[in-house]
Structures are given as C-alpha cells and as structure tokens.
Design an enzyme around this catalytic site. Structure first.
Site, PDB file in Angstrom:
ATOM      1  N   ASN A 185     -15.383  24.036 -57.902  1.00  0.00           N
ATOM      2  CA  ASN A 185     -16.448  23.345 -57.326  1.00  0.00           C
ATOM      3  C   ASN A 185     -17.038  22.138 -57.809  1.00  0.00           C
ATOM      4  OD1 ASN A 185     -18.955  23.255 -55.162  1.00  0.00           O
ATOM      5  ND2 ASN A 185     -19.908  25.417 -55.735  1.00  0.00           N
TER       6      ASN A 185
ATOM      7  N   LYS B 104     -19.761  20.070 -56.621  1.00  0.00           N
ATOM      8  CA  LYS B 104     -21.107  20.676 -56.011  1.00  0.00           C
ATOM      9  C   LYS B 104     -21.564  18.295 -55.344  1.00  0.00           C
ATOM     10  CE  LYS B 104     -22.103  24.740 -58.714  1.00  0.00           C
ATOM     11  NZ  LYS B 104     -22.934  25.432 -58.388  1.00  0.00           N
TER      12      LYS B 104
ATOM     13  N   HIS C 194     -21.041  29.599 -49.969  1.00  0.00           N
ATOM     14  CA  HIS C 194     -21.656  29.438 -51.299  1.00  0.00           C
ATOM     15  C   HIS C 194     -23.326  29.521 -51.663  1.00  0.00           C
ATOM     16  CE1 HIS C 194     -22.525  27.577 -55.371  1.00  0.00           C
ATOM     17  NE2 HIS C 194     -22.132  28.130 -55.576  1.00  0.00           N
TER      18      HIS C 194
ATOM     19  N   GLU D 251     -25.612  28.537 -53.007  1.00  0.00           N
ATOM     20  CA  GLU D 251     -26.628  27.525 -52.437  1.00  0.00           C
ATOM     21  C   GLU D 251     -27.238  26.912 -51.636  1.00  0.00           C
ATOM     22  OE1 GLU D 251     -24.459  24.918 -55.632  1.00  0.00           O
ATOM     23  OE2 GLU D 251     -25.422  26.071 -57.202  1.00  0.00           O
TER      24      GLU D 251
ATOM     25  N   GLU E 258     -19.566  35.958 -56.382  1.00  0.00           N
ATOM     26  CA  GLU E 258     -20.737  34.869 -57.586  1.00  0.00           C
ATOM     27  C   GLU E 258     -22.760  35.261 -57.678  1.00  0.00           C
ATOM     28  OE1 GLU E 258     -18.951  31.064 -58.437  1.00  0.00           O
ATOM     29  OE2 GLU E 258     -20.107  30.995 -56.198  1.00  0.00           O
TER      30      GLU E 258
ATOM     31  N   GLY F 127     -24.806  28.591 -63.199  1.00  0.00           N
ATOM     32  CA  GLY F 127     -24.810  27.463 -63.436  1.00  0.00           C
ATOM     33  C   GLY F 127     -25.840  27.719 -64.887  1.00  0.00           C
TER      34      GLY F 127
ATOM     35  N   SER G 258     -20.876  30.238 -63.973  1.00  0.00           N
ATOM     36  CA  SER G 258     -20.952  29.929 -65.503  1.00  0.00           C
ATOM     37  C   SER G 258     -19.404  30.660 -66.494  1.00  0.00           C
ATOM     38  CB  SER G 258     -21.711  30.550 -66.430  1.00  0.00           C
ATOM     39  OG  SER G 258     -23.387  30.506 -66.532  1.00  0.00           O
TER      40      SER G 258
HETATM   41  P1  PGA Z   1     -20.827  27.911 -62.433  1.00  0.00           P
HETATM   42  O1  PGA Z   1     -21.620  27.731 -61.409  1.00  0.00           O
HETATM   43  O2  PGA Z   1     -20.075  27.887 -63.062  1.00  0.00           O
HETATM   44  O3  PGA Z   1     -21.884  25.962 -63.385  1.00  0.00           O
HETATM   45  O4  PGA Z   1     -21.776  28.179 -63.088  1.00  0.00           O
HETATM   46  C1  PGA Z   1     -20.247  28.382 -60.042  1.00  0.00           C
HETATM   47  C2  PGA Z   1     -20.564  27.550 -59.058  1.00  0.00           C
HETATM   48  O5  PGA Z   1     -21.519  28.095 -58.016  1.00  0.00           O
HETATM   49  O6  PGA Z   1     -19.530  27.868 -58.012  1.00  0.00           O
END
Ligand code: PGA
Length: 250
Positions: free
Chosen positions: A9, A11, A96, A98, A166, A172, A212
């Site tokens: 992903n 983003k 997602h 976000e 998630e 993140g 992460s």
């Molecule tokens: P990350 O993001 O691996 O940076 O924690 C995962 C995601 O949001 O899909």
C-alpha cells in the site's frame, strides 16, 4: 490452500516515473525467487496506467487504494471501479483505516464499495481494525465484528474477497501486533465469517495482517495459522524491504 498474499500500500507516495523505476528493479528479484507469495500493489490512482504497462504480463496484481460506490457521474475526485477494470486492474483496496478516519467513510459506504468492486469483477481487499482506545477498553472484537458484518452484507458466499486486519495503533507507528495478538483477531474474524457466510467462504478467505510489517517481523507473524499474508505500507516503499517480505519462505 489459501493464497498467501504480500500486498503493498504505497498510500500517497511515488510519481509514475518512480513507480516504473521501482517495478523495473523489483520484478527481476521476485521473478527469480521460488516464493509462493502472490504479490499485489495498491498504487496512487495517477500511477495506475503506468503500473498496468509494466505489470500486465506478470503474475503481479494491482489496483487503486480507493474506489467510489458508483462507476460514473457527478462525483468529483473519485475513482471508478469500471474504469479500473478497463485499464487492467485486478484488485481494489476498500475501507482502509485512513479512509475511514480522515475521509469519514462509514461501514455502509464501505459495504456499497465492496459490492461495486465485485460487480466489476475486481477482487476487494477489505481493511478493518480497532483503534488503541477500542483495544484498551476491550472492544476489539465488537469493532472488527461490526466492520466485517457490514462489509460482507452484500457479498454472496460464492464470491471471493480478501480481508486485511490492521489495528490502527500499529499502522505507521513501528509498533507491530505480536503474532499472538494478530492471530487472536484473525481467528475471531474467521469464526465470524463462518457464522455469516458458511465454512467454505471462511476457509477460502485470506486474512492479511497490516501494521508496521517489516522484513524482520514477517516470518514470525506468518507462522500463525490464520495469518495469510501482509498489507505493507512503509516497508513497501523500498525495493529492498518489500522484496525481502515477498520472497521470505513462509
Ligand atoms: P505500515 O502501513 O506498514 O506503514 O504500518 C500499513 C497500512 O496502512 O496498510
């Protein structure tokens, strides 16, 4: 056996030129490995066209990070599932965290999006997960159970979807869920799918973990029986780290 999936992903990162140069370096590494992982890329919408030019003759799937529930019309700024299909996308990311928190996507809207994605013969990867507050107050199962039930409300049990668990507090932040914590949530989701859609649906549905994921924690997470791959944000931006995750022996 369920598919084991490593999905990137990106983003809001990488220009079309950067996307192409990533793929050109990444492809020879994964094409010569004997990994069983199926690889997907969720790229910014503006990178979809160049992604299909590079990926169309490979085994790698790709698609947008968001689509709208309608295929066309007066919806300024949205992405269309039918157009995504037309240009060769195979998958779409839906729900997602976000999108849920920053863009106020409701469970109902996400359910409509899943329906639209399936109608276009794209494969939805449906994200769900609890916030830190929800985990601390013991609401994890209640929250992910509600998100799952809504997201599958228009899904026929003959169809195929993928889930991505998630936990919001792990995205993140560098704070990864322990394999046991992730497994507990994944096995809960599997049992809920069993109740909602039957055992055949539940058994065929891959559940990815996201939050992460890095080359140094992916193998331990993958030992858990209900972890069927990963959705990777930060570590998918570099060829070295994402190719290590994709080519690890699971
Ligand atoms: P990350 O993001 O691996 O940076 O924690 C995962 C995601 O949001 O899909």
């Amino acid at each position: 056996m369920r598919d084991f999936i490593c999905a990137a992903n990106w983003k809001l990162n990488k220009s079309p030129r950067e996307a192409v140069s990533f793929f050109k370096e990444f492809l020879p590494i994964v094409e010569t490995s004997n990994s069983r992982s199926k690889i997907l890329f969720f790229v910014p919408a503006i990178d979809l066209w160049v992604s299909q030019e590079v990926l169309r003759d490979t085994e790698i799937g790709f698609g947008p990070q968001n689509i709208y529930s309608k295929n066309d019309g007066a919806f300024t700024g949205e992405n269309s599932a039918s157009v995504s299909k037309e240009i060769g996308c195979t998958h779409a990311l839906v729900g997602h965290s976000e999108r849920r928190s920053l863009f106020f996507e409701s469970d109902e809207l996400i359910a409509e999006k899943v329906k639209t994605v399936l109608e276009q013969n794209l494969h939805p990867v449906i994200c769900l997960g609890e916030s830190l507050e929800e985990r601390k107050t013991g609401k994890t199962n209640e929250v992910i159970g509600r998100q799952l039930k809504a997201a599958l409300s228009h899904v026929d049990s003959e169809k195929k979807v993928t889930l991505a668990y998630e936990p919001v507090w792990a995205i993140g932040t560098g704070e990864v869920a322990t394999p046991e914590m992730a497994e507990e949530a994944h096995s809960f989701l599997r049992s809920q799918m069993n109740d909602l859609k039957g055992s055949a649906f539940s058994e065929k549905t891959s559940i990815l973990y996201g939050g992460s994921v890095k080359p140094d924690n992916c193998e331990n997470l993958a030992k858990m029986p209900n972890i069927d791959g990963f959705l990777v944000g930060g570590a998918s931006l570099q060829v070295e780290s994402f190719s290590q995750i994709c080519t690890a022996q699971y």
